[in-house]
Design an enzyme around this catalytic site. Structure first.
Site, short mmCIF file in Angstrom:
data_model
loop_
_atom_site.label_atom_id
_atom_site.label_comp_id
_atom_site.label_asym_id
_atom_site.label_seq_id
_atom_site.Cartn_x
_atom_site.Cartn_y
_atom_site.Cartn_z
N LYS A 31 66.36 -3.90 19.74
CA LYS A 31 64.94 -3.55 19.90
C LYS A 31 64.71 -2.06 19.60
O LYS A 31 63.83 -1.72 18.80
CB LYS A 31 64.49 -3.87 21.34
CG LYS A 31 63.03 -3.61 21.56
CD LYS A 31 62.63 -3.84 22.99
CE LYS A 31 62.38 -2.52 23.66
NZ LYS A 31 62.12 -2.58 25.07
N ASP A 51 59.47 -6.72 22.81
CA ASP A 51 59.49 -6.09 24.13
C ASP A 51 58.91 -7.08 25.13
O ASP A 51 58.66 -8.25 24.80
CB ASP A 51 58.72 -4.76 24.11
CG ASP A 51 57.22 -5.00 24.13
OD1 ASP A 51 56.78 -6.11 23.77
OD2 ASP A 51 56.48 -4.09 24.52
#
Ligand code: SF4
Length: 227
Positions: A126, A145
């Site tokens: 991420k 997220d």
């Protein structure tokens, strides 16, 4: 309960269209002036709000300038400078170790590949995706997220639970040109309307296509639990 479009691809495209109209200026909310500051801000933002990170990095980025400053700083002092951030002790360690590696193996530059970035301490897929997209203009995937995770499940785009499989599914559904923007749109909508605890379905631009919509649906598909 809204009725999702026939295919998940159509559902994803419709979601992008509507949220783009609702949030035309959607973009990253972390503040940074260069790639290293971006990397550090993203490491700090794990389990912490962007607002708090921005407040702390205002001072941090004035004090530390470049990877050597972080690599040479005593870890206690760096942690103290991050003390309003969640998990500041661990994050100070990640930043220090990452900056040492950046100096030793990358000539002081933040690397520009997924493999090299994810070798840095505290950097998962991420974080690497955010740095690639906003620091290097390379879009290799979709940043998943907590908002992307929640909205994708609520809207019936995926039944996966964890970020990496969710990302793989979304990459098949969302047109590639929107991979970067998809995240920012979900974040804006997740903050403004589709919040974790109390989504405002009565004022949501996606209500008629959302299978979790609270009017009739008894289940929040993000958690699988009743509303
Ligand atoms: S606010 Fe409600 S209707 Fe809108 S996307 Fe979230 S759960 Fe669905």
């Amino acid at each position: 309960m809204g009725t999702p479009l026939e295919s998940r691809t159509e559902q994803a495209e419709e979601l992008v269209d509507r949220l783009e109209e609702a949030y035309p200026d959607s973009t990253i909310s972390l503040r940074y002036a260069n790639r290293l500051e971006l990397l550090i801000a993203v490491i700090l933002s794990a389990q912490c709000t962007d607002e708090r990170v921005n407040k702390e990095t205002k001072h941090l980025f004035e004090k530390y300038d470049g990877p050597a400053d972080y690599a040479n700083a005593p870890q206690d002092e760096l942690a103290e400078d991050l003390s309003s951030i969640t998990y500041y002790n661990s994050k100070a360690g990640y930043i220090k170790d990452s900056c040492e590696m950046i100096l030793e193996e990358h000539d002081g530059e933040v690397p520009d590949t997924m493999d090299e970035l994810t070798e840095l301490s505290g950097v998962g897929r991420k974080t690497a995706n955010v740095v690639l997209q906003h620091g290097h203009d390379v879009v290799e995937g979709i940043v998943v997220d907590t908002h992307v995770q929640r909205l994708s499940r609520r809207l019936g785009l995926t039944e996966e639970e964890y970020p990496e499989p969710i990302e793989q599914e979304l990459m098949d559904l969302v047109p590639e040109g929107y991979w970067q923007q998809f995240t920012h749109l979900c974040i804006d909508h997740g903050r403004a309307t589709c919040t974790a605890r109390n989504p405002d379905c009565s004022d949501c631009v996606l209500a008629d296509i959302c299978p979790s919509e609270k009017g009739d649906s008894e289940i929040d598909l993000a958690s699988g639990e009743p509303w």
